[in-house]
Design an enzyme around this catalytic site. Structure first.
Site, PDB file in Angstrom:
ATOM      1  N   GLU A 106      63.103  -4.226 -14.762  1.00 46.63           N
ATOM      2  CA  GLU A 106      62.730  -4.423 -16.151  1.00 46.63           C
ATOM      3  C   GLU A 106      63.331  -3.278 -16.948  1.00 46.63           C
ATOM      4  OE1 GLU A 106      58.816  -4.893 -19.088  1.00 46.63           O
ATOM      5  OE2 GLU A 106      58.544  -4.623 -16.926  1.00 46.63           O
ATOM      6  N   ASN A 162      62.308  -7.165 -22.691  1.00 50.12           N
ATOM      7  CA  ASN A 162      61.151  -7.606 -23.465  1.00 50.12           C
ATOM      8  C   ASN A 162      61.601  -8.221 -24.787  1.00 50.12           C
ATOM      9  OD1 ASN A 162      58.769  -6.690 -21.858  1.00 50.12           O
ATOM     10  ND2 ASN A 162      59.817  -4.733 -22.039  1.00 50.12           N
ATOM     11  N   GLU A 204      61.306 -11.446 -21.219  1.00 57.04           N
ATOM     12  CA  GLU A 204      59.856 -11.433 -21.039  1.00 57.04           C
ATOM     13  C   GLU A 204      59.181 -11.506 -22.404  1.00 57.04           C
ATOM     14  OE1 GLU A 204      58.556  -8.169 -18.681  1.00 57.04           O
ATOM     15  OE2 GLU A 204      59.963  -8.579 -17.045  1.00 57.04           O
ATOM     16  N   ASP A 222      54.782 -12.676 -20.117  1.00 57.01           N
ATOM     17  CA  ASP A 222      54.343 -11.336 -19.706  1.00 57.01           C
ATOM     18  C   ASP A 222      52.844 -11.164 -19.944  1.00 57.01           C
ATOM     19  OD1 ASP A 222      54.572  -8.790 -18.754  1.00 57.01           O
ATOM     20  OD2 ASP A 222      55.527  -7.962 -20.537  1.00 57.01           O
ATOM     21  N   GLU A 274      52.153  -7.352 -11.711  1.00 52.66           N
ATOM     22  CA  GLU A 274      52.334  -6.046 -12.337  1.00 52.66           C
ATOM     23  C   GLU A 274      51.253  -5.064 -11.882  1.00 52.66           C
ATOM     24  OE1 GLU A 274      54.110  -6.449 -16.651  1.00 52.66           O
ATOM     25  OE2 GLU A 274      52.292  -7.641 -16.523  1.00 52.66           O
TER      26      GLU A 274
END
Length: 412
Positions: free
Chosen positions: A173, A231, A263, A293, A350
């Site tokens: 990420e 993101n 995401e 997410d 996560e």
């Protein structure tokens, strides 16, 4: 051993006496006791605060919850001693933290000396337990943000996603950090609200995307095909040129769209419009992955899964933190895995922080994990070293010099 001033709030006389005796065995110099919340509150108001309170919850008169709400400034830490259901005790622990009291843990009933000793290890005297409100720096101005973007001070930090079965790195990420010459390395909380307020989210996204694609291309040439995730704020889906700009960047760097994931934060405000939906569909038609997410933290998770073309679920770390103790957290994870399988989606867990959590997720069949147990977010040069070790090969010569983040700055 633990020279704390303590209070035992318990309406059962024998259990109260046992708790008082255990605290004294563990070195607590002064132990107060009360049979209900009203009595305990009067006791603290007349004799002063305590470092730690052992609290039952159910009792006649003022119960434990009401007592803690009224005595929050007179208690440093709390240990629950209750036979309520684990779900209710878990919720009470959250309430305690919201009151500004440090929750040390849940001792349950009957009270065990070793368990009590373990919980007291994290107790601090009240004077040290009260933490002043941290200083919140003023958000940067639009001019400072624009200057920083022009000078390429916003740099990518990478947090790996791992295959839980093989341990292989499947992707990363890409997260934003601001390397300010005058203040060192800043995390998103120090600048992202201002970036959003000034309408610079797209500028930041394409800055990170360009940097990430350079690294991704170098890894591809060395034979490592990793997925890079970025993101995407819901408001950015209103940009009609979003997909064409992404496509042009991918083609310019020779990166297949199938190796890029966007995401979309589940808790972000999201008003479905033609432009929003069109952008999501076009991104997936191009081959990009779409991840929902922080799944499970908002109110529209299932609705979004039905209406929007997501390919991945990132399950919020809150559920893994309660995995070993909260049956409901385990049930959420199990059912999310089953739901994803039936929808042909993958799941990333996560917030994995311990080996025990890793083993539990592995047993449940969770395919991918991300969290501090595997790796913290790191700079490009640090990721290069870390990845080299993870694949047990020679150091990857990607041509990234180690930057100077300042002596006092961490790399995450």
């Amino acid at each position: 051993m633990f020279p704390f001033r303590a209070l035992v709030l318990e309406d059962h006389a024998f259990q109260r006496a046992v708790a008082v005796d255990m605290l004294r065995q563990l070195g607590c110099g002064e132990v107060l006791e009360a049979a209900d919340g009203a009595e305990a509150l009067l006791l603290l108001q007349s004799s002063g605060p305590v470092d730690v309170a052992l609290c039952d919850l159910q009792m006649s008169g003022m119960d434990g919850l009401e007592f803690m709400r009224k005595a929050d400034l007179l208690i440093g830490s709390v240990i629950l001693c209750s036979d309520l259901s684990p779900d209710l005790r878990h919720t009470v622990m959250q309430i305690i933290a919201m009151l500004g009291i440090k929750p040390l843990g849940d001792a349950g009933k009957p009270l065990q000396l070793r368990r009590l000793q373990d919980l007291l290890e994290n107790c601090q005297p009240l004077s040290k337990a009260i933490v002043p409100t941290p200083f919140v720096p003023e958000l940067p101005s639009e001019q400072e943000l624009c200057d920083g973007l022009k000078r390429h001070e916003f740099v990518p930090f990478l947090q790996p996603k791992l295959d839980l079965v093989t341990g292989q790195v499947k992707g990363v990420e890409v997260l934003a950090r601001w390397l300010r010459p005058d203040r060192g390395l800043l995390t998103p909380s120090a600048f992202l609200p201002a970036i959003e307020r000034c309408g610079l989210l797209d500028v930041l996204l394409f800055e990170l995307l360009a940097s990430g694609l350079v690294l991704q291309r170098k890894l591809l040439r060395l034979g490592y095909s990793l997925e890079f995730s970025y993101n995407l704020h819901a408001s950015q889906l209103e940009n009609g040129s979003l997909v064409s700009r992404v496509q042009a960047l991918l083609e310019g760097h020779g990166i297949p769209a199938g190796k890029i994931v966007f995401e979309l934060t589940e808790s972000a405000q999201f008003e479905e419009s033609v432009t929003h939906l069109e952008n999501l569909v076009r991104l997936q038609m191009m081959g990009c992955g779409l991840s929902i997410d922080d799944f499970g933290t908002g109110f529209s998770s299932l609705r979004r899964l039905c209406r929007l073309p997501f390919t991945e679920i990132k399950l919020d770390g809150e559920f893994v933190r309660g995995l070993t103790q909260q049956p409901r957290s385990r049930a959420v994870i199990e059912n999310t895995l089953a739901l994803a399988k039936s929808l042909g989606m993958t799941v990333v867990m996560e917030g994995v922080e311990t080996r025990e959590q890793h083993q539990e997720l592995l047993a449940l069949g969770c395919p991918l994990g991300q969290g501090y147990f595997y790796a913290r977010p790191m700079s490009v040069w640090a990721f290069t070293d870390w990845f080299s070790q993870s694949v047990r090969s020679a150091t990857l010569h990607l041509g990234y010099p180690r930057p100077n983040y300042g002596e006092s700055c961490l790399i995450y």
